[in-house]
Motif scaffolding. Structure first.
Motif, mmCIF file in Angstrom:
data_model
loop_
_atom_site.group_PDB
_atom_site.id
_atom_site.type_symbol
_atom_site.label_atom_id
_atom_site.label_comp_id
_atom_site.label_asym_id
_atom_site.label_seq_id
_atom_site.Cartn_x
_atom_site.Cartn_y
_atom_site.Cartn_z
ATOM 1 N N PHE A 38 -7.197 -7.896 -1.538
ATOM 2 C CA PHE A 38 -5.710 -7.732 -2.260
ATOM 3 C C PHE A 38 -5.487 -9.052 -2.276
ATOM 4 O O PHE A 38 -4.916 -9.593 -3.362
ATOM 5 C CB PHE A 38 -5.260 -6.871 -1.309
ATOM 6 N N TYR A 71 -3.925 -4.242 -6.953
ATOM 7 C CA TYR A 71 -4.221 -2.886 -5.906
ATOM 8 C C TYR A 71 -5.020 -1.926 -6.435
ATOM 9 O O TYR A 71 -6.014 -1.533 -5.821
ATOM 10 C CB TYR A 71 -2.704 -2.365 -5.675
ATOM 11 N N PHE A 75 0.867 -1.187 0.025
ATOM 12 C CA PHE A 75 0.039 -0.112 0.061
ATOM 13 C C PHE A 75 0.783 1.273 0.003
ATOM 14 O O PHE A 75 0.419 2.162 -0.494
ATOM 15 C CB PHE A 75 -1.006 -0.092 1.100
ATOM 16 N N TYR A 131 2.044 -6.233 -8.591
ATOM 17 C CA TYR A 131 0.830 -6.493 -8.071
ATOM 18 C C TYR A 131 0.013 -4.970 -8.292
ATOM 19 O O TYR A 131 -0.767 -4.695 -7.346
ATOM 20 C CB TYR A 131 1.084 -6.564 -6.416
ATOM 21 N N ARG A 153 -4.674 5.564 -0.892
ATOM 22 C CA ARG A 153 -4.683 4.330 -1.576
ATOM 23 C C ARG A 153 -6.035 4.313 -2.431
ATOM 24 O O ARG A 153 -6.264 3.237 -3.153
ATOM 25 C CB ARG A 153 -4.507 3.169 -0.746
ATOM 26 N N SER A 186 -8.774 -1.172 -4.820
ATOM 27 C CA SER A 186 -9.023 0.073 -4.274
ATOM 28 C C SER A 186 -10.295 1.008 -4.877
ATOM 29 O O SER A 186 -10.869 1.729 -4.350
ATOM 30 C CB SER A 186 -7.749 0.990 -4.610
#
Length: 414
Positions: free
Chosen positions: A367, A352, A49, A348, A142, A356
């Protein structure tokens, strides 16, 4: 390609998958212990994150800022990007329909904490927050990945248009991207431990439903990828150069496909794609733009996986997926693919971004589930992404060099 080289490229992926399997077994046999080590997985998630915001900004803004397209090159780039967006949207649309017919998760996972089921962003919220946020500082959150992507694209264009004055900024962005990639690599070394803990906790909490859901997802994904290669790719080649283009494409596509499977990287396939493009008579300036740009922007396989991931997590949360959500899902599939880097595993970033946008209130649950799917389906997705870069160059040649570009190239060679 040497077997040793292939083994080296897949070594980390194999280690990660083994960690997930051992974690799942531990979760089934020792649920109490599995819950106690869950924090080891949370540590990895929180580190990612912290990394992802500067990495997305630097990689996207830097790529746009460093672009040196003028006149014909500008036309090539415009047609290329349009082609990438259209093929990606088509792939996402097709896979959404398939997921409606064959849902990867048939029943919501039991034992979800009260109040979490169905907590995902609504269509109105996604549209409202698509372009920007209320304050600059909120771009660092994020939960603002799409606005950050838009901001990064505009910032990159601004640097590019500034000419000499923006040169140092472009260099800084390229350097920052390289640094952040190393940062991700360092954190990724910890991933096997994290995913052992994550899957141990997931299985201890949700039981055998996890195994069944992932199996259904793989049974849907792998066949579709190979069907796509033998249907969509010939169609693209036909649009680009007619029946001769289809023959030429099948004559040269095997090598890029094998290299992409062996390296599990779109970037590593660039030299092979360049060679295939040259042997197919594609102009050098076309291949010089289409193929490198495609390594980070052309992600049909990733669009497939993006839709699968969204539908999978929604199914696990017990949230019905309606056709009204199709535009948002397709849009996110295309845009999140642009944010993925051309390295093995994709860093990744795509997972993500998906978490989000669609599951801001369930990110720590969503996640790791998304990343697990990504690792399981990464090889065929990369093959479609990378080999597809070569195929798209046929369509770009059609619109840049004219309908009979292949015949003209053949006459010039003679």
């Amino acid at each position: 390609m040497k077997a040793k080289s292939v083994a080296n490229n897949y070594r980390f992926l194999i280690i990660l998958l083994l960690a997930m399997i051992f974690g799942a077994v531990t979760g089934a046999l020792a649920p109490g212990f599995s819950h106690s080590i869950a924090f080891l997985g949370t540590l990895f998630i929180r580190m990612m994150f912290c990394i992802v915001v500067p990495m997305v900004f630097a990689s996207i803004a830097g790529a746009v800022a460093s672009t040196k397209s003028r006149k014909r090159a500008g036309k090539i780039m415009m047609v290329t990007i349009i082609s990438f967006v259209l093929t990606g949207a088509f792939a996402a649309f097709v896979y959404f329909l398939l997921c409606q017919i064959f849902p990867p998760v048939t029943a919501a996972w039991a034992n979800l904490p009260k109040g979490e089921v169905g907590e995902h962003a609504t269509m109105t919220e996604m549209v409202l927050n698509f372009f920007t946020v209320e304050d600059f500082s909120m771009l660092l959150s994020r939960k603002a990945m799409l606005p950050l992507i838009i901001f990064s694209l505009l910032f990159g264009f601004s640097v590019n248009l500034s000419g000499e004055a923006g040169k140092k900024v472009a260099e800084f962005l390229d350097s920052l991207t390289a640094v952040m990639m190393k940062f991700v690599q360092i954190v990724t070394y910890y991933a096997p431990i994290a995913f052992f803990a994550i899957f141990a906790d997931l299985v201890a909490t949700y039981g055998s439903q996890i195994t069944e859901s992932y199996a259904r997802a793989l049974l849907l994904y792998y066949p579709v990828c190979f069907i796509y290669i033998f249907t969509a790719f010939p169609l693209m080649a036909y649009i680009g150069a007619g029946a001769d283009g289809v023959k030429m494409m099948f004559r040269h596509i095997l090598k890029p496909a094998v290299v992409s499977l062996g390296t599990c990287s779109s970037v590593a396939t660039i030299p092979t794609n360049m060679e295939a493009a040259a042997e197919s008579g594609i102009s050098k300036d076309v291949s010089d733009i289409v193929i490198p740009l495609g390594a980070t922007m052309h992600m049909d396989g990733s669009c497939f996986s993006c839709v699968l991931k969204i539908v999978f997590v929604m199914g696990a949360l017990g949230t019905p997926v309606h056709f009204s959500e199709l535009p948002a899902i397709v849009l996110v599939a295309v845009l999140s693919s642009v944010g993925m880097s051309g390295v093995p595993g994709g860093g990744y970033i795509g997972e993500y971004i998906i978490a989000s946008i669609f599951f801001p209130n369930n990110m720590e649950l969503a996640f790791p589930i998304l990343v697990a799917i990504g690792n399981l389906i990464d090889p065929p997705a990369t093959m479609i992404n990378a080999a597809g870069d070569y195929v798209v160059s046929f369509m770009v040649s059609r619109f840049v060099d004219g309908k009979n570009w292949m015949k003209k190239m053949s006459l010039q060679e003679k």
